[in-house]
Design a protein around this motif. Structure first.
Motif, PDB file in Angstrom:
ATOM      1  N   LYS A  82       0.977  -1.206   0.153  1.00  0.00           N
ATOM      2  CA  LYS A  82       0.009   0.010   0.047  1.00  0.00           C
ATOM      3  C   LYS A  82       0.765   1.038   0.049  1.00  0.00           C
ATOM      4  CE  LYS A  82      -3.974   2.211   2.455  1.00  0.00           C
ATOM      5  NZ  LYS A  82      -4.831   2.223   3.697  1.00  0.00           N
ATOM      6  N   TYR A  83       1.918   1.227   0.892  1.00  0.00           N
ATOM      7  CA  TYR A  83       2.832   2.443   0.948  1.00  0.00           C
ATOM      8  C   TYR A  83       4.136   1.867   0.631  1.00  0.00           C
ATOM      9  CZ  TYR A  83      -0.996   4.170   3.944  1.00  0.00           C
ATOM     10  OH  TYR A  83      -2.278   4.517   4.343  1.00  0.00           O
ATOM     11  N   VAL A  84       5.147   2.654   0.122  1.00  0.00           N
ATOM     12  CA  VAL A  84       6.559   2.488  -0.162  1.00  0.00           C
ATOM     13  C   VAL A  84       7.240   3.744   0.466  1.00  0.00           C
ATOM     14  CG1 VAL A  84       6.200   0.792  -2.063  1.00  0.00           C
ATOM     15  CG2 VAL A  84       6.628   3.287  -2.436  1.00  0.00           C
ATOM     16  N   VAL A  85       8.354   3.154   0.942  1.00  0.00           N
ATOM     17  CA  VAL A  85       9.460   4.139   1.394  1.00  0.00           C
ATOM     18  C   VAL A  85      10.537   4.096   0.578  1.00  0.00           C
ATOM     19  CG1 VAL A  85      10.839   5.411   3.433  1.00  0.00           C
ATOM     20  CG2 VAL A  85       8.560   3.992   3.837  1.00  0.00           C
ATOM     21  N   LEU A  86      10.947   5.258  -0.125  1.00  0.00           N
ATOM     22  CA  LEU A  86      12.272   5.300  -0.783  1.00  0.00           C
ATOM     23  C   LEU A  86      13.217   5.843   0.141  1.00  0.00           C
ATOM     24  CD1 LEU A  86      10.028   5.262  -2.956  1.00  0.00           C
ATOM     25  CD2 LEU A  86      11.510   6.677  -4.418  1.00  0.00           C
ATOM     26  N   LEU A  87      14.115   4.914   0.768  1.00  0.00           N
ATOM     27  CA  LEU A  87      14.989   5.439   1.694  1.00  0.00           C
ATOM     28  C   LEU A  87      16.368   5.396   1.298  1.00  0.00           C
ATOM     29  CD1 LEU A  87      15.163   6.205   4.712  1.00  0.00           C
ATOM     30  CD2 LEU A  87      15.754   3.920   5.051  1.00  0.00           C
ATOM     31  N   ASN A  88      17.313   6.352   1.461  1.00  0.00           N
ATOM     32  CA  ASN A  88      18.607   6.162   0.953  1.00  0.00           C
ATOM     33  C   ASN A  88      19.443   5.353   1.945  1.00  0.00           C
ATOM     34  OD1 ASN A  88      18.197   8.324  -0.916  1.00  0.00           O
ATOM     35  ND2 ASN A  88      19.722   9.734  -0.143  1.00  0.00           N
ATOM     36  N   SER A  89      20.317   4.739   1.237  1.00  0.00           N
ATOM     37  CA  SER A  89      21.304   3.698   2.069  1.00  0.00           C
ATOM     38  C   SER A  89      22.009   4.282   3.082  1.00  0.00           C
ATOM     39  CB  SER A  89      22.019   2.860   1.090  1.00  0.00           C
ATOM     40  OG  SER A  89      23.128   3.811   0.350  1.00  0.00           O
ATOM     41  N   ASP A  90      22.274   5.694   3.205  1.00  0.00           N
ATOM     42  CA  ASP A  90      22.935   6.326   4.322  1.00  0.00           C
ATOM     43  C   ASP A  90      21.712   6.995   5.074  1.00  0.00           C
ATOM     44  OD1 ASP A  90      22.205   8.346   2.439  1.00  0.00           O
ATOM     45  OD2 ASP A  90      23.887   9.491   2.434  1.00  0.00           O
ATOM     46  N   PRO A 109      -6.223  10.133   4.605  1.00  0.00           N
ATOM     47  CA  PRO A 109      -6.125   9.643   2.963  1.00  0.00           C
ATOM     48  C   PRO A 109      -6.055  10.585   1.945  1.00  0.00           C
ATOM     49  CG  PRO A 109      -8.406   9.778   3.944  1.00  0.00           C
ATOM     50  CD  PRO A 109      -7.669   9.931   5.052  1.00  0.00           C
ATOM     51  N   GLU A 110      -6.138  11.708   2.273  1.00  0.00           N
ATOM     52  CA  GLU A 110      -6.269  12.945   1.272  1.00  0.00           C
ATOM     53  C   GLU A 110      -4.643  13.207   1.217  1.00  0.00           C
ATOM     54  OE1 GLU A 110      -5.879  15.034   5.244  1.00  0.00           O
ATOM     55  OE2 GLU A 110      -7.055  13.407   4.225  1.00  0.00           O
ATOM     56  N   VAL A 111      -3.935  12.789   2.147  1.00  0.00           N
ATOM     57  CA  VAL A 111      -2.234  12.996   1.944  1.00  0.00           C
ATOM     58  C   VAL A 111      -1.747  11.817   0.996  1.00  0.00           C
ATOM     59  CG1 VAL A 111      -0.039  13.113   3.035  1.00  0.00           C
ATOM     60  CG2 VAL A 111      -2.049  14.468   3.764  1.00  0.00           C
ATOM     61  N   VAL A 112      -0.938  12.063  -0.014  1.00  0.00           N
ATOM     62  CA  VAL A 112      -0.409  11.215  -0.803  1.00  0.00           C
ATOM     63  C   VAL A 112       1.209  10.765  -0.559  1.00  0.00           C
ATOM     64  CG1 VAL A 112      -1.972  11.327  -2.753  1.00  0.00           C
ATOM     65  CG2 VAL A 112       0.186  12.408  -2.832  1.00  0.00           C
ATOM     66  N   ALA A 113       1.867  11.581   0.127  1.00  0.00           N
ATOM     67  CA  ALA A 113       3.054  11.386   0.510  1.00  0.00           C
ATOM     68  C   ALA A 113       3.621  12.299   1.618  1.00  0.00           C
ATOM     69  CB  ALA A 113       4.061  11.681  -0.930  1.00  0.00           C
ATOM     70  N   CYS A 114       4.781  11.787   2.190  1.00  0.00           N
ATOM     71  CA  CYS A 114       5.198  12.631   3.369  1.00  0.00           C
ATOM     72  C   CYS A 114       6.681  11.956   3.490  1.00  0.00           C
ATOM     73  CB  CYS A 114       4.325  12.223   4.616  1.00  0.00           C
ATOM     74  SG  CYS A 114       4.485  10.532   4.923  1.00  0.00           S
ATOM     75  N   GLN A 115       7.282  12.994   4.306  1.00  0.00           N
ATOM     76  CA  GLN A 115       8.634  12.771   4.856  1.00  0.00           C
ATOM     77  C   GLN A 115       8.894  12.971   6.282  1.00  0.00           C
ATOM     78  OE1 GLN A 115      11.181  16.142   3.026  1.00  0.00           O
ATOM     79  NE2 GLN A 115      11.660  16.132   5.300  1.00  0.00           N
ATOM     80  N   GLY A 171      13.830  12.862  -1.491  1.00  0.00           N
ATOM     81  CA  GLY A 171      13.857  11.483  -2.040  1.00  0.00           C
ATOM     82  C   GLY A 171      14.803  10.752  -1.134  1.00  0.00           C
ATOM     83  N   ALA A 172      15.415  11.302  -0.292  1.00  0.00           N
ATOM     84  CA  ALA A 172      16.133  10.381   0.794  1.00  0.00           C
ATOM     85  C   ALA A 172      15.318   9.777   1.912  1.00  0.00           C
ATOM     86  CB  ALA A 172      17.104  11.436   1.783  1.00  0.00           C
ATOM     87  N   ALA A 173      13.890  10.025   1.931  1.00  0.00           N
ATOM     88  CA  ALA A 173      13.149   9.228   2.975  1.00  0.00           C
ATOM     89  C   ALA A 173      11.878   9.651   2.350  1.00  0.00           C
ATOM     90  CB  ALA A 173      13.358   9.675   4.143  1.00  0.00           C
ATOM     91  N   LEU A 174      11.364   9.132   1.384  1.00  0.00           N
ATOM     92  CA  LEU A 174      10.081   9.655   0.555  1.00  0.00           C
ATOM     93  C   LEU A 174       9.191   8.283   1.000  1.00  0.00           C
ATOM     94  CD1 LEU A 174       8.265  11.116  -1.163  1.00  0.00           C
ATOM     95  CD2 LEU A 174       9.246  10.281  -2.966  1.00  0.00           C
ATOM     96  N   TYR A 175       8.080   8.730   1.743  1.00  0.00           N
ATOM     97  CA  TYR A 175       6.977   7.999   2.179  1.00  0.00           C
ATOM     98  C   TYR A 175       5.663   8.020   1.198  1.00  0.00           C
ATOM     99  CZ  TYR A 175       4.000   5.117   5.198  1.00  0.00           C
ATOM    100  OH  TYR A 175       3.164   3.966   5.735  1.00  0.00           O
ATOM    101  N   ILE A 176       5.420   7.129   0.568  1.00  0.00           N
ATOM    102  CA  ILE A 176       4.327   7.539  -0.784  1.00  0.00           C
ATOM    103  C   ILE A 176       3.378   6.226  -0.957  1.00  0.00           C
ATOM    104  CG2 ILE A 176       5.710   6.771  -2.284  1.00  0.00           C
ATOM    105  CD1 ILE A 176       4.560   9.150  -4.249  1.00  0.00           C
ATOM    106  N   ARG A 177       2.198   6.871  -1.124  1.00  0.00           N
ATOM    107  CA  ARG A 177       1.304   5.733  -1.620  1.00  0.00           C
ATOM    108  C   ARG A 177       1.523   5.119  -2.976  1.00  0.00           C
ATOM    109  NH1 ARG A 177      -3.299   6.048   1.831  1.00  0.00           N
ATOM    110  NH2 ARG A 177      -3.304   8.223   3.094  1.00  0.00           N
ATOM    111  N   LEU A 178       1.875   3.905  -2.863  1.00  0.00           N
ATOM    112  CA  LEU A 178       2.319   3.285  -4.135  1.00  0.00           C
ATOM    113  C   LEU A 178       1.479   3.382  -5.600  1.00  0.00           C
ATOM    114  CD1 LEU A 178       4.684   1.782  -5.680  1.00  0.00           C
ATOM    115  CD2 LEU A 178       3.711  -0.596  -4.797  1.00  0.00           C
ATOM    116  N   ASP A 179       0.157   3.621  -5.306  1.00  0.00           N
ATOM    117  CA  ASP A 179      -0.729   3.409  -6.301  1.00  0.00           C
ATOM    118  C   ASP A 179      -0.670   5.015  -7.097  1.00  0.00           C
ATOM    119  OD1 ASP A 179      -1.988   4.648  -4.203  1.00  0.00           O
ATOM    120  OD2 ASP A 179      -4.182   4.124  -4.786  1.00  0.00           O
TER     121      ASP A 179
END
Length: 340
Positions: A82-90, A109-115, A171-179
């Protein structure tokens, strides 16, 4: 389907995986949570280390280095969550970092992404350059953060601990709804790296979606682990991709005035490098503009689609002033001193 998939993109980062992956594993627990490492065609021993030392981590092997943007697109095509986090390796995460973000997204539910709030790994009392406490851009496309304007990075005195809407989430820690990530086309792989998350967030904003920073979730970011600051390759990618992003997303009424001013500002930036006898970075700025002009025609369909799908052209988190003028001329170095 998992609820959350934390995805770390790795390229020849065996040492960073050993240093920072343990905190991610420790503080990203749950039946509905998985930690993945997508290996971008590494030539070191990253995959062997992951298999032997981190057996709980799901390994996604890509056949070559696709860069940050397309590497994530390739990796997320193999993720079902449902959600993915794009997380940097550092990035070193802290207790509760993921639950805090997930709880907020579940309730909004109105929020699609956060950090989360990003603090420096080396200086843990200061915000980290790449995302601080939420990202914004000015009228001419220059990004800045709540807690960082150009090279001025503030100490974290909890002055930016409110949850607020942002223009871009790091993009170092982007939490987002995958859809929603897939709906707007994901990261633009042609960018390779740098500015790709701001471009993605611009598309989300313009289509009426909300993005926020949630400072109650805290992570520590090393930063600059792939390309050091003032690296000509980084300069080239930042300038070229910034121009491509502007061309793709600017409303019609802003395109000509912004691009005319950017031509002048980019010339000034190159001359500043020349004055410092830094000819490699000066050349990188010129090459970036040259390649932008070459590629612009290729991006016309993207611009047409983005404008057709725009429902919010005047995004509040895109400030109407020049951050260069506010910071360099008027001396407003901190986010809290900016107008508006």
């Amino acid at each position: 389907m998992k609820k959350v998939s934390v995805v770390i993109l790795n390229w020849n980062g065996a040492g960073m995986l050993r240093n920072y992956l343990p905190s991610v594993i420790r503080y990203s627990q749950g039946e509905d949570v998985e930690v993945c490492v997508a290996d971008n065609g590494s030539t070191d021993h990253s995959c062997e280390i992951l298999e032997k030392e981190f057996p709980s981590v799901r390994l996604i092997c890509l056949d070559r280095n696709y860069g940050f943007a397309e590497g994530y697109n390739k990796a997320l095509a193999q993720v079902d969550a449902k959600y993915v986090v794009l997380l940097n390796s550092d990035v070193e995460v802290t207790e509760g970092w993921l639950d805090t973000l997930t709880d907020y997204m579940e309730k909004h539910p109105e929020v699609v992404a956060c950090q989360p709030k990003l603090l420096g790994w080396r200086d843990r009392e200061r915000f980290e350059y790449a995302g601080a406490s939420g990202g914004f851009i000015d009228y001419y496309g220059y990004p800045f953060c709540r807690g960082r304007i150009f090279d001025v990075v503030e100490k974290d005195r909890h002055q930016y601990d409110t949850v607020i809407p942002v223009f871009w989430a790091t993009g170092a820690a982007l939490y987002i709804r995958l859809d929603k990530y897939r709906e707007v086309g994901g990261l633009d792989g042609r960018f390779f790296a740098h500015m790709e998350e701001i471009d993605l967030c611009w598309r989300l904003n313009s289509r009426g979606y909300r993005l926020v920073c949630i400072p109650q979730s805290v992570v520590y970011h090393v930063g600059g682990a792939t390309l050091k600051k003032e690296n000509p390759r980084k300069t080239f990618l930042n300038f070229r991709n910034n121009l491509l992003m502007l061309y793709k997303n600017l409303p019609d009424e802003d395109l000509k005035p912004v691009m005319r001013m950017r031509a002048l500002l980019d010339f000034i930036a190159s001359m500043v490098y020349v004055a410092k006898l830094d000819f490699r970075n000066a050349k990188a700025v010129w090459n970036a503009r040259k390649e932008f002009m070459t590629l612009r025609e290729q991006f016309k369909p993207d611009r047409k689609e983005n404008l057709q799908r725009t429902v919010v052209s005047d995004i509040p988190q895109r400030y109407r002033f020049s951050i260069l003028w506010q910071s360099k001329i008027k001396g407003r170095k901190f986010f809290s001193t900016l107008p508006g």
